[in-house]
Design a protein around this motif. Structure first.
Motif, PDB file in Angstrom:
ATOM      1  N   ALA A   1      32.881 -30.456  21.323  1.00  0.00           N
ATOM      2  CA  ALA A   1      32.771 -29.092  20.811  1.00  0.00           C
ATOM      3  C   ALA A   1      33.366 -29.003  19.403  1.00  0.00           C
ATOM      4  O   ALA A   1      34.382 -29.636  19.105  1.00  0.00           O
ATOM      5  CB  ALA A   1      33.480 -28.123  21.752  1.00  0.00           C
ATOM      6  N   LEU A   2      32.734 -28.214  18.556  1.00  0.00           N
ATOM      7  CA  LEU A   2      33.211 -28.039  17.192  1.00  0.00           C
ATOM      8  C   LEU A   2      34.219 -26.892  17.122  1.00  0.00           C
ATOM      9  O   LEU A   2      34.088 -25.895  17.850  1.00  0.00           O
ATOM     10  CB  LEU A   2      32.042 -27.732  16.262  1.00  0.00           C
ATOM     11  N   PRO A   3      35.234 -26.998  16.254  1.00  0.00           N
ATOM     12  CA  PRO A   3      36.152 -25.878  16.069  1.00  0.00           C
ATOM     13  C   PRO A   3      35.408 -24.651  15.543  1.00  0.00           C
ATOM     14  O   PRO A   3      34.334 -24.769  14.955  1.00  0.00           O
ATOM     15  CB  PRO A   3      37.170 -26.401  15.056  1.00  0.00           C
ATOM     16  N   LYS A   4      35.976 -23.480  15.760  1.00  0.00           N
ATOM     17  CA  LYS A   4      35.283 -22.232  15.429  1.00  0.00           C
ATOM     18  C   LYS A   4      34.806 -22.183  13.980  1.00  0.00           C
ATOM     19  O   LYS A   4      33.697 -21.716  13.698  1.00  0.00           O
ATOM     20  CB  LYS A   4      36.197 -21.039  15.717  1.00  0.00           C
TER      21      LYS A   4
ATOM     22  N   ILE B   1      38.200 -32.002  28.139  1.00  0.00           N
ATOM     23  CA  ILE B   1      39.368 -32.836  27.845  1.00  0.00           C
ATOM     24  C   ILE B   1      39.460 -32.917  26.334  1.00  0.00           C
ATOM     25  O   ILE B   1      38.630 -33.581  25.696  1.00  0.00           O
ATOM     26  CB  ILE B   1      39.256 -34.237  28.456  1.00  0.00           C
ATOM     27  N   GLY B   2      40.451 -32.239  25.741  1.00  0.00           N
ATOM     28  CA  GLY B   2      40.460 -32.122  24.286  1.00  0.00           C
ATOM     29  C   GLY B   2      39.168 -31.452  23.854  1.00  0.00           C
ATOM     30  O   GLY B   2      38.742 -30.455  24.439  1.00  0.00           O
ATOM     31  N   PRO B   3      38.461 -32.016  22.843  1.00  0.00           N
ATOM     32  CA  PRO B   3      37.193 -31.418  22.420  1.00  0.00           C
ATOM     33  C   PRO B   3      35.997 -31.855  23.262  1.00  0.00           C
ATOM     34  O   PRO B   3      34.890 -31.341  23.073  1.00  0.00           O
ATOM     35  CB  PRO B   3      37.044 -31.907  20.981  1.00  0.00           C
ATOM     36  N   PHE B   4      36.190 -32.800  24.193  1.00  0.00           N
ATOM     37  CA  PHE B   4      35.069 -33.311  24.992  1.00  0.00           C
ATOM     38  C   PHE B   4      34.673 -32.275  26.040  1.00  0.00           C
ATOM     39  O   PHE B   4      35.453 -31.932  26.928  1.00  0.00           O
ATOM     40  CB  PHE B   4      35.451 -34.627  25.671  1.00  0.00           C
TER      41      PHE B   4
ATOM     42  N   VAL C   1      36.853 -46.436  29.282  1.00  0.00           N
ATOM     43  CA  VAL C   1      37.039 -45.751  28.011  1.00  0.00           C
ATOM     44  C   VAL C   1      38.141 -44.720  28.179  1.00  0.00           C
ATOM     45  O   VAL C   1      38.330 -44.162  29.268  1.00  0.00           O
ATOM     46  CB  VAL C   1      35.750 -45.070  27.500  1.00  0.00           C
ATOM     47  N   VAL C   2      38.898 -44.505  27.112  1.00  0.00           N
ATOM     48  CA  VAL C   2      39.896 -43.446  27.080  1.00  0.00           C
ATOM     49  C   VAL C   2      39.435 -42.410  26.064  1.00  0.00           C
ATOM     50  O   VAL C   2      38.821 -42.748  25.042  1.00  0.00           O
ATOM     51  CB  VAL C   2      41.306 -43.973  26.738  1.00  0.00           C
ATOM     52  N   LEU C   3      39.728 -41.138  26.336  1.00  0.00           N
ATOM     53  CA  LEU C   3      39.226 -40.062  25.490  1.00  0.00           C
ATOM     54  C   LEU C   3      40.148 -38.859  25.568  1.00  0.00           C
ATOM     55  O   LEU C   3      40.866 -38.683  26.548  1.00  0.00           O
ATOM     56  CB  LEU C   3      37.822 -39.644  25.928  1.00  0.00           C
ATOM     57  N   GLY C   4      40.118 -38.027  24.538  1.00  0.00           N
ATOM     58  CA  GLY C   4      40.908 -36.806  24.561  1.00  0.00           C
ATOM     59  C   GLY C   4      41.263 -36.337  23.173  1.00  0.00           C
ATOM     60  O   GLY C   4      40.625 -36.706  22.186  1.00  0.00           O
ATOM     61  N   GLY C   5      42.302 -35.511  23.107  1.00  0.00           N
ATOM     62  CA  GLY C   5      42.744 -34.951  21.843  1.00  0.00           C
ATOM     63  C   GLY C   5      43.510 -33.677  22.066  1.00  0.00           C
ATOM     64  O   GLY C   5      44.036 -33.414  23.148  1.00  0.00           O
ATOM     65  N   GLU C   6      43.556 -32.864  21.038  1.00  0.00           N
ATOM     66  CA  GLU C   6      44.255 -31.592  21.125  1.00  0.00           C
ATOM     67  C   GLU C   6      43.353 -30.544  21.774  1.00  0.00           C
ATOM     68  O   GLU C   6      42.135 -30.611  21.661  1.00  0.00           O
ATOM     69  CB  GLU C   6      44.698 -31.127  19.739  1.00  0.00           C
ATOM     70  N   PRO C   7      43.929 -29.556  22.463  1.00  0.00           N
ATOM     71  CA  PRO C   7      43.111 -28.509  23.081  1.00  0.00           C
ATOM     72  C   PRO C   7      42.292 -27.759  22.040  1.00  0.00           C
ATOM     73  O   PRO C   7      42.685 -27.644  20.878  1.00  0.00           O
ATOM     74  CB  PRO C   7      44.150 -27.585  23.736  1.00  0.00           C
ATOM     75  N   MET C   8      41.136 -27.226  22.465  1.00  0.00           N
ATOM     76  CA  MET C   8      40.290 -26.472  21.556  1.00  0.00           C
ATOM     77  C   MET C   8      40.923 -25.141  21.185  1.00  0.00           C
ATOM     78  O   MET C   8      41.804 -24.630  21.875  1.00  0.00           O
ATOM     79  CB  MET C   8      38.925 -26.236  22.196  1.00  0.00           C
ATOM     80  N   ASP C   9      40.430 -24.572  20.109  1.00  0.00           N
ATOM     81  CA  ASP C   9      40.946 -23.300  19.594  1.00  0.00           C
ATOM     82  C   ASP C   9      40.284 -22.115  20.299  1.00  0.00           C
ATOM     83  O   ASP C   9      39.682 -21.256  19.671  1.00  0.00           O
ATOM     84  CB  ASP C   9      40.739 -23.209  18.081  1.00  0.00           C
TER      85      ASP C   9
END
Length: 311
Positions: A140-143, A48-51, A255-263
């Motif tokens: 997860a970390l971006p590339k 979910i996003g970077p999670f 808790v709520v969590l998320g963000g933009e999709p990973m690269d």
């Protein structure tokens, strides 16, 4: 049009305007004295996003002599995010960090190209019964940051934004939400917040984030006429404006969590996350051959590389 700003309902199809895309019931493991519920990754949802990883620890009462005793182990390509509701954990890592995390505080450890840490308890705490209840997730970390230098951040409960409105209390753990920003430096755009609703209270969840989830902690919440009990991960459809309500006579916590999709796609094996399968194979061999740094003051023990696949 629905008040949730989702597609028009299809006649005869009650689920056509359901804002919930997926419901994940975590699988439970008994770790001897307390249980862990793993919601991510699952067969229904990988991220979910970077999670990319999400565990609930407890709630439990740890007995005298037993408790948290996780020997040194490695990570690459991710940040570990530890947040407790009750109890304490003692963190050591190969950067030389030694710190206890208390309820409401945040430990954010970015592994980058490689870090080793242990999660134990202070010896004096082992002599008494004590609670344990909390969440641990991996981001997860971006590339472009997967091979960066490891780092560690800690923020006490008083350092994080906390605000209330009409029976809704929000503590922002990481990222940006409701016009507030948490102090922790994240590697990508995201949100992560601890929310309590008093009886009769409600709170919206912004549709601006493409990937959004909610994990129920205590009590019962209602979304679009559906009620949800504790220990469920809800993944929402993008674009829907949501309202989360507590229609019960007792407080509800989630808790709520998320963000933009990973690269791009991420691979996960044991404690390693990477955009490259080859990089994970290298990390496995590095740990097997003792090439990772050690944890000062906690270097005599370690968790061997497992013979299994998966986290």
């Amino acid at each position: 049009m629905s008040w949730l700003n989702c597609p028009d309902p299809v006649a005869g199809n009650a689920a056509s305007c359901d804002p919930i895309d997926t419901i994940v019931v975590p699988r439970t493991s008994d770790l001897g004295g307390f249980s862990v519920r793993r919601a991510l990754p699952s067969a229904k949802r990988r991220m979910i996003g970077p999670f990319i990883f999400f565990d609930q620890m407890g709630p439990a009462e740890l007995l005298v002599g037993g408790g948290i005793d996780v020997r040194p182990h490695p990570h690459i390509g991710l940040a570990t995010v530890t947040y407790l509701f009750e109890g304490e954990m003692y963190h050591r890592d190969s950067l030389g960090t030694e710190i206890a995390i208390a309820p409401g505080a945040l430990n954010w450890m970015s592994a980058g190209k490689g870090i080793v840490h242990s999660e134990r308890e202070r010896p004096e705490r082992l002599q008494q019964k004590r609670p344990l209840f909390g969440l641990q997730s991996w981001v997860a970390l971006p590339k472009h940051l997967e091979e960066g230098d490891p780092s560690f951040q800690h923020f006490g409960t008083e350092e994080q934004p906390e605000f209330t409105d009409k029976g809704a209390s929000v503590k922002l753990i990481a990222g940006e939400l409701y016009g507030h920003n948490a102090p922790v430096k994240t590697a990508s755009e995201m949100f992560y917040a601890d929310i309590t609703l008093e009886p009769g209270a409600k709170i919206p969840l912004d549709a601006g984030w493409e990937e959004r989830g909610l994990y129920t902690v205590a009590g019962q919440i209602t979304i679009a006429g559906q009620s949800f009990d504790p220990a469920q991960l809800l993944v929402f459809k993008p674009g829907d404006h949501l309202v989360i309500e507590n229609t019960t006579p007792v407080p509800a916590r989630f808790v709520v969590l998320g963000g933009e999709p990973m690269d791009g796609r991420r691979y996960i094996w044991w404690n390693f996350v990477s955009s490259s399968k080859e990089r994970i194979e290298q990390a496995k061999e590095d740990w097997r051959q003792g090439r990772f740094d050690t944890v000062p003051g906690d270097a005599e023990e370690f968790i061997p590389l497992p013979d299994r696949s998966g986290p």
